[in-house]
Design a protein around this motif. Structure first.
Motif, PDB file in Angstrom:
ATOM      1  N   ARG A 232      37.228  43.831  40.576  1.00  0.00           N
ATOM      2  CA  ARG A 232      36.235  43.021  41.282  1.00  0.00           C
ATOM      3  C   ARG A 232      34.931  42.972  40.503  1.00  0.00           C
ATOM      4  O   ARG A 232      33.925  42.480  41.008  1.00  0.00           O
ATOM      5  N   ASN A 233      34.965  43.532  39.300  1.00  0.00           N
ATOM      6  CA  ASN A 233      33.786  43.434  38.438  1.00  0.00           C
ATOM      7  C   ASN A 233      32.560  44.136  38.988  1.00  0.00           C
ATOM      8  O   ASN A 233      31.459  43.618  38.898  1.00  0.00           O
ATOM      9  N   VAL A 234      32.724  45.314  39.565  1.00  0.00           N
ATOM     10  CA  VAL A 234      31.544  46.041  40.048  1.00  0.00           C
ATOM     11  C   VAL A 234      30.869  46.731  38.859  1.00  0.00           C
ATOM     12  O   VAL A 234      31.287  46.581  37.728  1.00  0.00           O
ATOM     13  N   ASP A 235      29.823  47.499  39.132  1.00  0.00           N
ATOM     14  CA  ASP A 235      29.158  48.277  38.078  1.00  0.00           C
ATOM     15  C   ASP A 235      29.865  49.613  37.922  1.00  0.00           C
ATOM     16  O   ASP A 235      30.263  50.221  38.908  1.00  0.00           O
TER      17      ASP A 235
ATOM     18  N   LEU B 116      27.079  44.295  36.149  1.00  0.00           N
ATOM     19  CA  LEU B 116      27.258  42.902  36.547  1.00  0.00           C
ATOM     20  C   LEU B 116      25.969  42.109  36.344  1.00  0.00           C
ATOM     21  O   LEU B 116      24.875  42.631  36.536  1.00  0.00           O
ATOM     22  N   SER B 117      26.141  40.869  36.029  1.00  0.00           N
ATOM     23  CA  SER B 117      24.996  39.967  35.896  1.00  0.00           C
ATOM     24  C   SER B 117      24.230  39.899  37.215  1.00  0.00           C
ATOM     25  O   SER B 117      24.822  40.033  38.285  1.00  0.00           O
ATOM     26  N   VAL B 118      22.937  39.698  37.133  1.00  0.00           N
ATOM     27  CA  VAL B 118      22.168  39.652  38.369  1.00  0.00           C
ATOM     28  C   VAL B 118      22.491  38.436  39.210  1.00  0.00           C
ATOM     29  O   VAL B 118      22.295  38.428  40.404  1.00  0.00           O
ATOM     30  N   GLU B 119      23.028  37.377  38.580  1.00  0.00           N
ATOM     31  CA  GLU B 119      23.383  36.208  39.394  1.00  0.00           C
ATOM     32  C   GLU B 119      24.757  36.343  40.027  1.00  0.00           C
ATOM     33  O   GLU B 119      25.083  35.663  40.968  1.00  0.00           O
ATOM     34  N   ALA B 120      25.566  37.220  39.418  1.00  0.00           N
ATOM     35  CA  ALA B 120      26.955  37.245  39.857  1.00  0.00           C
ATOM     36  C   ALA B 120      27.106  37.861  41.233  1.00  0.00           C
ATOM     37  O   ALA B 120      26.246  38.577  41.706  1.00  0.00           O
ATOM     38  N   GLU B 121      28.229  37.570  41.823  1.00  0.00           N
ATOM     39  CA  GLU B 121      28.429  37.993  43.203  1.00  0.00           C
ATOM     40  C   GLU B 121      28.717  39.486  43.254  1.00  0.00           C
ATOM     41  O   GLU B 121      29.492  40.003  42.463  1.00  0.00           O
ATOM     42  N   PRO B 122      28.084  40.193  44.133  1.00  0.00           N
ATOM     43  CA  PRO B 122      28.390  41.609  44.291  1.00  0.00           C
ATOM     44  C   PRO B 122      29.529  41.785  45.280  1.00  0.00           C
ATOM     45  O   PRO B 122      29.880  40.863  46.005  1.00  0.00           O
TER      46      PRO B 122
ATOM     47  N   ARG C 240      41.005  38.490  38.841  1.00  0.00           N
ATOM     48  CA  ARG C 240      41.383  38.168  40.221  1.00  0.00           C
ATOM     49  C   ARG C 240      42.829  37.723  40.331  1.00  0.00           C
ATOM     50  O   ARG C 240      43.485  37.967  41.336  1.00  0.00           O
ATOM     51  N   LEU C 241      43.301  37.045  39.300  1.00  0.00           N
ATOM     52  CA  LEU C 241      44.676  36.560  39.385  1.00  0.00           C
ATOM     53  C   LEU C 241      45.691  37.685  39.248  1.00  0.00           C
ATOM     54  O   LEU C 241      46.868  37.496  39.491  1.00  0.00           O
ATOM     55  N   ARG C 242      45.229  38.858  38.833  1.00  0.00           N
ATOM     56  CA  ARG C 242      46.140  39.997  38.793  1.00  0.00           C
ATOM     57  C   ARG C 242      46.284  40.640  40.166  1.00  0.00           C
ATOM     58  O   ARG C 242      47.132  41.482  40.380  1.00  0.00           O
ATOM     59  N   MET C 243      45.397  40.252  41.093  1.00  0.00           N
ATOM     60  CA  MET C 243      45.332  40.967  42.366  1.00  0.00           C
ATOM     61  C   MET C 243      45.962  40.201  43.508  1.00  0.00           C
ATOM     62  O   MET C 243      45.979  38.982  43.531  1.00  0.00           O
ATOM     63  N   ARG C 244      46.426  40.960  44.478  1.00  0.00           N
ATOM     64  CA  ARG C 244      46.978  40.355  45.685  1.00  0.00           C
ATOM     65  C   ARG C 244      45.902  39.558  46.427  1.00  0.00           C
ATOM     66  O   ARG C 244      46.188  38.547  47.037  1.00  0.00           O
ATOM     67  N   GLU C 245      44.661  39.998  46.362  1.00  0.00           N
ATOM     68  CA  GLU C 245      43.616  39.252  47.067  1.00  0.00           C
ATOM     69  C   GLU C 245      43.304  37.927  46.384  1.00  0.00           C
ATOM     70  O   GLU C 245      42.721  37.050  46.988  1.00  0.00           O
ATOM     71  N   GLY C 246      43.742  37.777  45.150  1.00  0.00           N
ATOM     72  CA  GLY C 246      43.723  36.465  44.517  1.00  0.00           C
ATOM     73  C   GLY C 246      42.345  35.948  44.127  1.00  0.00           C
ATOM     74  O   GLY C 246      41.341  36.656  44.218  1.00  0.00           O
TER      75      GLY C 246
END
Lengths: 468, 625
Positions: free
Chosen positions: A267-270, A283-289, A404-410
């Protein structure tokens, strides 16, 4: 001040009792690698890096929330005395704080732990152990150079579960000489252990390993992608049948028992990577947390992030690599933990960041791989990174799609569009659905089993259609 | 450099000796020419570099001469200064016509033969051309400094061929310079001076023309009669075009402008025209104000023998390819091309070449000088097809091969001359028979070397014959061929289908007996070259609607990386970016992605050697019964 995404700590332990023929991880069998980089002092060195990391974050205006998970990987973390692991956990908690119910995992070689060891871990706050089981078939274990016996694994998993630890096992399929029946045996053995989590990895043949060379010269049969596909399907059938659902291509768990630390990566967290060769990500400051503790079912509940969280300037796509030699200097500089930097240091190493050091973009960095060079760089008071890069927005997008495409949550197409302004073309989505590679789940696309096996193809198509 | 007395435009014909050097590739022509230049004193020692005359990069690298050059050099013998015109000739069979024009420009020829190898087929055919033109032949054995030289043996071979005495065969070493001075003296003594009429209207033979990006076309001429002067209009007699000469001059060894060129002299003229086709090799140049009545004899348009489609790998490069061909054409009048569209390869050009080497040189120059990434389709010849209903058509491209009932197909044939050591006679015969050759006569040049004569289809030669000949004779055989009309043959078109779709770039016109092996080899090759995709890909070979060979690429089942944790993420993203770049080099054929390399490799020639291929060919042929 906004809220950072969850923050995780990965701690790499680069030691093993012996090197397995298939493994190209950054690990060493020597107990002392010089320059203070020994097993004995390892916990101290890792703690020193945590302090440097924390100082680095502060110098960049990054204020992380309390740690949501810690993961010890290797190498063989359990080659260290359990108290060393405990000291590292405590140090991390003292620096950043530890969330209530934080997940703390260590990988464990079944040969290196026993009940006493596991009990110490629990006292230090560990919640989870991931056992490197690999296989339950002796000839396969032998080909993998694994010394443990299947009985070792059973005993350890039982002990861990009895003590209240979450237990997971890692399996490897596609080992040269492994039959589909062998693989079934291993899967059934893993299921019989009653674990709530199983990771099953296709053997990745690395050319620089003993096994890689054996295959290249024809001394060992080359693993076959078709056989591996059949093995994957068998794993998916048996594990699903046993109540463990896939939540990432190579990971299955009973609902609620997913590895939260690994979900964070996808999920690209820190996270701060501690130890030789470990990677970090901010993560970039604009990106979704992503909110901590979200499960795979509602995995993307997030809150808005106010911009300007970091002291930033929009500078993108820079990459700086520290020459290996620079880290090897036997500088006997005093005052550790203090950023002694020079005007010519790369942007990420300057104690007072210049304009480019204050980027808004996502940052990935990687530690110096050799423990001695890694340790001696810290002696000079520098964060022991080999290099760091800032990601361009298109690289950020690529990573999001690919993870994301590797994950069940998609992959949530609406969120993707909101965040990046891009959306895959409907034609491509329809094509992929018709080819049986993905299905939709609300605004998300999720890989089917075939789409998991051909995941690279799916990623490529999606990115292509965004490109075009 | 000594002071040169004989000035261009004012040199008496009796002092002029024009000669060329006939030699096989690698027999040391350029080295000997360099020595002559050096001895004449016009090239200072320090400026000598190997192969001074070969100017193009490719020529220097490959060690072959493509375009002939002409150098004027002084030579003093017995106190008299003579003016030599040394004309360098191409040694390869593809350039026979250019050789014949170069020979026309001379009165004598040095027959240069490697003393370690003996005479080769192409040299022989050039020698016969020179003899037909009544040139004085000066036989020379080169490389006598080498330990493996057998001058006595090869002198005898040459003496037999041209009917001279053994001691008339000179022995030189271009490398050490031994004997070269004597050679030039012999040229002065034996080669007759030009016999043109200095008073007649001007007639000059164009024996070469090259494109120079700064100066336009440089046309090399040999003055036969009369004289040309600067500032007097000239006329190209076959084209009827008139030009203002910007410059007349001689090459010695740099371009030196002169006021005039007189009868017997060799020089150049620059008209400022940018197109070689305005200055055709073989044409006659005359004085517009006082034109000659008759052109010099023997002019012909170069006829392409071999065709191939050239396609830019990136179709967006099509306009650049056109520009590049236009520029090459300025330099190479023999090159012809017209736009062509291929379903598989997009827009390109069907190009006609004099032969395979010509084709190779052109494609190499396109990639080297113009930075073009090209796919060249398999070379083919032209076929005359007569349909049942009597209509006739010329097929220059397998895709033009008509559907429907064909009554007759004729294909070009050639007379092939092969010189080989006698121990390889058997394998050469076998090779020629495999390539539908009909044996003519066979002559012993010397007790251990023979010249064999065959008539065979040109199509058989353009593909891979020469390479096979070389490999079967350990490199000793040499080949020459001349066009010998055409004859009918039992030919079919074999199509290749990928996922049921005909891929025009892979279609070939082949003899019926070879259809199966072509089909099997091509389908097998493509199976190996096309990466697996998520569906099954059948690859078939067909004659009309009849499938003669089939291979299947099974569906790709798994491509995913097992792990993707912290450090794997960067690695995987970089891999993805690399794949994305790689995909730009893929062609989509229907749904199938085919890498460009597959086209290049599939169209390259290759021998069927493995067991499976041979079995499949046999099985396919048997099924046919």
């Amino acid at each position: 001040m906004g809220e950072r995404p969850p923050f995780e700590v990965y701690i790499h332990v680069p030691f093993c009792l012996r090197r397995c023929g298939y493994c190209d991880f950054n690990t060493y069998t020597a107990t002392d690698l010089g320059g203070g980089a020994s097993r004995k002092h390892y916990a101290d060195l890792a703690i020193r890096e945590m302090e440097l990391s924390k100082a680095w974050q502060e110098s960049r205006g990054i204020v992380e929330p309390a740690i949501s998970s810690i993961f010890f990987g290797g190498g063989t973390p359990t080659i260290l005395p359990p108290d060393d692991l405990g000291r590292m956990v405590r140090a991390a908690r003292d620096l950043w704080g530890l969330e209530d119910g934080a997940e703390i995992t260590t990988e464990a070689n079944p040969d290196t732990v026993d009940a006493a060891y596991l009990e110490t871990l629990i006292q230090d706050g560990f919640t989870r152990v991931s056992f490197g089981m690999q296989s339950a078939v002796p000839h396969v274990l032998k080909t993998l150079d694994r010394t443990h016996t299947p009985a070792n694994v059973t005993a350890n998993v039982e002990t861990a579960r009895a003590l209240g630890l979450e237990a997971s096992v890692d399996l490897i399929y596609g080992t040269p000489g492994e039959s589909l029946a062998d693989w079934r045996t291993s899967l059934e053995a893993a299921i019989d252990l009653g674990v709530d989590h199983v990771s099953a990895y296709a053997l990745t043949l690395e050319p620089t390993t003993k096994m890689g060379r054996a295959v290249a010269t024809g001394r060992m049969p080359r693993p076959n992608d078709d056989d591996e596909a059949a093995m994957y399907e068998l794993a998916d059938d048996l594990l699903t049948g046993a109540g463990l659902d896939w939540y990432e291509i190579s990971n299955w768990a009973r609902p609620g028992h997913e590895c939260r630390h690994n979900l964070g990566y996808w999920r690209n967290v820190d996270w701060a990577g501690i130890g030789p060769g470990a990677h970090s990500h901010y993560l970039s400051v604009e990106a979704e947390p992503v909110k901590a503790g979200s499960t795979c079912e509602d995995g993307t509940g997030e809150s808005a992030l106010s911009p300007g969280f970091r002291r930033t300037l929009p500078v993108e796509g820079r990459e700086h690599v520290l020459p290996e030699s620079q880290g090897k200097g036997d500088a006997d500089l005093p005052s550790p933990f203090k950023m002694n930097s020079y005007p010519l240091d790369p942007w990420w190493q300057q104690s007072v960041p210049g304009a480019e050091g204050l980027t808004r973009a996502s940052i990935r960095s990687w530690d110096i791989r050799h423990p001695r060079a890694w340790a001696s760089t810290m002696l000079r008071g520098l964060i022991p990174w080999q290099g760091a890069e800032t990601l361009t927005s298109s690289q950020d997008l690529e990573e999001t799609v690919m993870l994301r495409l590797r994950m069940r949550e998609g992959l949530d197409l609406e969120k993707l569009e909101t965040r990046t302004g891009f959306r895959p073309s409907p034609g491509t989505i329809d094509d992929l659905i018709n080819q049986g590679l993905i299905h939709t789940d609300g605004s998300r696309i999720v890989a089917t089993r075939q789409g998991r096996l051909l995941n690279d193809l799916v990623i490529e198509r999606i990115l292509e259609s965004i490109d075009a | 450099m000594e002071h040169v007395k004989n000035q261009p435009g004012f040199t008496d014909q009796s002092l002029i000796r024009n000669f060329c050097i006939i030699a096989h590739i690698d027999h040391g022509k350029s080295t000997v020419a360099d020595r002559i230049l050096q001895l004449s004193g016009i090239v200072p020692q320090r400026e000598m570099h190997d192969r001074f005359l070969d100017r193009m990069d490719i020529e220097q690298e490959r060690g072959i001469t493509i375009k002939s050059q002409a150098v004027r050099l002084p030579w003093v013998k017995d106190g008299t200064e003579y003016t030599l015109g040394m004309i360098d000739t191409p040694g390869h069979v593809d350039f026979t016509y250019e050789v014949s024009r170069a020979l026309e420009a001379c009165e004598g020829a040095v027959l240069l033969v490697d003393a370690t190898q003996g005479i080769e087929a192409q040299t022989l055919s050039n020698l016969y051309m020179a003899l037909d033109d009544d040139l004085t032949i000066i036989p020379v054995l080169n490389k006598i400094d080498l330990p493996s030289a057998e001058p006595d043996k090869h002198a005898e071979e040459i003496a037999n061929l041209i009917g001279c005495d053994l001691d008339q065969v000179l022995r030189v070493s271009g490398k050490t310079g031994e004997g070269v001075h004597e050679l030039v003296d012999r040229i002065v003594e034996e080669v007759p001076p030009p016999q043109g009429d200095p008073k007649a209207p001007a007639r000059a033979l164009i024996f070469d023309s090259v494109y120079d990006s700064y100066r336009g076309i440089v046309t090399y001429i040999r003055m036969m009669d009369g004289e040309l002067k600067t500032r007097r209009k000239i006329r190209m007699m076959s084209l009827g075009t008139v030009h203002d000469p910007i410059e007349l001059g001689v090459i010695s060894p740099d371009m030196i402008p002169t006021k005039a060129l007189g009868a017997g002299e060799v020089g150049y003229v620059i008209t400022g025209v940018k197109d070689v086709s305005q200055s055709k090799v073989g044409d006659t140049v005359t004085d517009e104000a006082r034109p000659a009545d008759e052109p010099l004899p023997g002019y012909q348009d170069p006829q392409p023998m071999v065709y191939s489609g050239l396609f830019p790998i990136d179709n967006a490069q099509f306009p650049e390819l056109r520009d590049a061909l236009d520029k090459l054409k300025l330099n190479d009048a023999a090159l012809v091309y017209e736009p062509e569209t291929s379903v598989a390869l997009g827009f390109g050009f069907r190009c006609g070449f004099l032969g395979l080497l010509h084709m190779e040189i052109v494609t190499e120059r396109l990639s080297r000088e113009f930075d073009m990434d090209l796919i060249a389709t398999a070379p083919n010849v032209t076929y005359q097809v007569t349909m049942e209903d009597g209509t006739e058509l010329l097929v220059k491209n397998p895709s033009e091969f008509p559907e429907g009932k064909v009554k007759k197909i004729t294909e070009p044939v050639v007379n092939a001359d092969i010189i080989t050591p006698k121990e390889f006679i058997g394998s050469v015969m076998e090779l020629c028979q495999d390539h539908r050759g009909q044996m003519g006569t066979m002559e012993y040049l010397s007790p251990d070397r023979v010249e064999m004569h065959y008539t065979m289809p040109l199509a058989e030669i353009v593909f891979d014959f020469f390479d096979q000949l070389k490999s079967r004779t350990k490199g000793y055989a040499s080949l020459d061929y001349q066009s010998a009309g055409s004859r009918s043959a039992d030919l079919v078109k074999v199509d290749i289908l990928i996922q049921g779709e005909k891929i025009d770039a892979f279609s070939a016109i082949v003899h019926k007996d070879k259809a199966y092996s072509y089909g099997v080899m091509m389908t097998k090759k493509l199976r190996r070259l096309i990466p697996r995709q998520q569906f099954e890909i059948p690859i078939q070979a067909a004659i009309g609607s009849r499938i003669i060979a089939r291979e299947t690429i099974s569906a790709l089942r798994k491509d995913v990386l097992a792990k993707c944790y912290g450090g794997d993420i960067t690695r995987k993203r970089k891999l993805l970016e690399k794949q994305k770049a790689g995909k730009k080099r893929m062609k989509m054929l229907g749904h199938v992605q085919v890498p460009q390399e597959a086209f290049i490799a599939a169209l390259s020639t290759e021998q069927a050697t493995d067991r499976d291929t041979k079995d499949k060919i046999r099985a396919a042929a048997k099924k046919e019964g």
